[in-house]
Motif scaffolding. Structure first.
Motif: not given
Length: 492
Positions: A94, A258, A439, A443
């Motif tokens: 990250s 994150q 992302i 996610g």
């Protein structure tokens, strides 16, 4: 493979695109490819005399980025254990990502203001410095910091390469150079993990990080003269500080999200809410107006990049886990099941580069997204008893070809649709969309997987339904991408 599609901007001399405007520096015999081709070089390709050094230099840089990505990922688990930092393992990824998000926008503004040379070389220097810091780290936090410095360098380099291609190559050669960038990933992705594993086992993980900076010197020396000969082109009067601050907000917001994702306690909702508060409004202002509603033209090109990258990576993230836990394959064999996609990605990129297919580029991209959707849906059939496990490898060959058509085709379209002096900002928007798409869809896949019992109770094994829902969700996202491809052509 997001760095593989580096190319952007067009020239005013070519009238239909963006990029550098030919200036007084254009003379007979010049290699100023940012304007119309000099007559003696009119039939040259990307390896012709006028472009050979620059092509080799840029492809070498792309290959090194690809090698670093595959090699470092192989050595990362060993490094985390050696530094007693497994708890910070996710942040080593990250940190790279959040830093690169900010650096992409900074690079775009810098390129538009001063040209691509300074941000490109600054980025390469930062990238090498980050590798040295990570390779010499004595604590995990130092390792994470090194990865962050790498991210800054990577973000600067990716966008600067887009602008270099736009100013150095004429329109007719840009599909070919985009295809060459994709091809530059093939060998490193195959060789990188094997070589990094051997070095890690026999010499130690540090040498994986410390040896790569040395390899940067040759491509720099090869392409420096050609880079210095680039035309000045149109320059923005000043950097847009507002965009840079918005990029900082995006990076901070993504970092907070994150961080929250690593903490399953209720208190994690606080950084998650703060992250969303920073991220959402900043993204709306950084991406071209109309991106989220798929407005015709450039906004849809940018949106498609995020959807395609996210759907592909969202599937790829869960495929090895599914093969290991549900089909009993080794981690090595599970990883090898995905390598065919890298080869056909390059083939798809080559296909879209053919001059006779130029009028059909948007249709090829529609075909590409349909192939991705088909491939992702086929992956889920590996969970059916009696279906051979090799269906995954076959599916990923199909999906990789579709991604080559779509991602490389989108890079070429961006060349046509950017306005003069804004190629750096548009290149940054494309890369930001790519990162945010990853992302968002990865996610969503993670949330669905956990909600359906994936990893419940600390176990790796998961119900078939958890994998099926994740894969079908990604296939649906790819179908949405297929719809977006119908909106790539601006209204006339």
């Amino acid at each position: 493979m997001t760095a593989a599609e580096s190319a952007d901007a067009l020239t005013a001399a070519e009238s239909i695109t963006t990029g550098s405007v030919p200036t007084k520096s254009t003379t007979a015999g010049s290699t100023n490819a940012g304007s119309a081709d000099p007559a003696p070089d009119a039939e040259q390709g990307v390896l012709g005399r006028a472009y050979r050094a620059l092509t080799f230099g840029i492809i070498s840089v792309v290959s090194l980025i690809a090698f670093e990505a595959s090699a470092v990922n192989t050595a990362m688990p060993v490094a985390a254990r050696a530094l007693d930092g497994v708890g910070l393992y996710a942040f080593s990824f990250s940190a790279f990502f959040t830093a690169s998000l900010f650096a992409m926008t900074l690079s775009g503004e810098w390129c538009d203001r001063a040209g691509p040379l300074a941000p490109l070389f600054t980025g390469i220097a930062a990238f090498g410095t980050g590798l040295v810091v990570a390779g010499s780290a004595q604590r995990m936090w130092m390792f994470v910091a090194g990865r962050g410095i790498q991210g800054i360098g990577g973000g600067l380099v990716l966008v600067a390469l887009y602008v270099v291609v736009g100013r150095a190559y004429p329109e007719r050669l840009r599909p070919s150079i985009v295809a060459a960038f994709s091809a530059a990933w093939v060998v490193p992705v195959i060789v990188g993990p094997l070589l990094a594993g051997t070095v890690t086992e026999h010499l130690g993980w540090r040498w994986v990080f410390l040896s790569i900076p040395v390899l940067i010197l040759l491509p720099l020396a090869v392409m420096l003269p050609a880079l210095r000969a680039l035309p000045a082109g149109e320059r923005a009067p000043a950097m847009d500080r507002r965009r840079i601050l918005l990029a900082l907000a995006v990076a901070a917001g993504a970092g907070l999200l994150q961080y929250a994702g690593q903490d399953l306690r209720w208190v994690a909702l606080v950084p998650a809410a703060a992250g969303l508060t920073l991220l959402a409004p900043a993204v709306l202002r950084l991406l071209p107006r109309g991106t989220l509603r798929a407005a015709r033209g450039l906004p849809s090109v940018v949106l498609l990049r995020g959807i395609a990258a996210g759907a592909f990576l969202g599937t790829e993230s869960f495929v090895p886990l599914m093969l290991v836990t549900e089909r009993g394959m080794s981690a090595t064999m599970a990883g090898l099941s995905l390598t065919g996609g890298g080869l056909t990605w390059a083939l798809g990129s080559y296909t879209q580069s053919r001059p006779r297919l130029e009028p059909h580029r948007e249709r090829l991209m529609t075909l590409g997204m349909l192939l991705v959707a088909t491939a992702v849906a086929l992956v889920s059939t590996a969970l059916i008893d009696g279906v051979p496990a090799w269906i995954v490898a076959a599916s990923w060959i199909i999906g990789g070809y579709g991604m080559g058509l779509t991602i490389s085709g989108g890079s070429v379209l961006l060349l046509k649709l950017s306005r003069p002096g804004e190629e750096g900002a548009d290149a940054a928007s494309l890369q930001i969309s790519d990162a945010l798409g990853n992302i968002t869809l990865v996610g969503i896949g993670g949330v669905l997987f956990a909600a359906l019992g994936g990893g419940a109770g600390g176990e790796v094994a998961a119900p078939h339904a958890a994998f099926v829902v994740v894969f079908l969700t990604m296939a649906a996202a790819a179908l949405v991408g297929a719809y977006v491809t119908t909106r790539l052509r601006p209204r006339t």
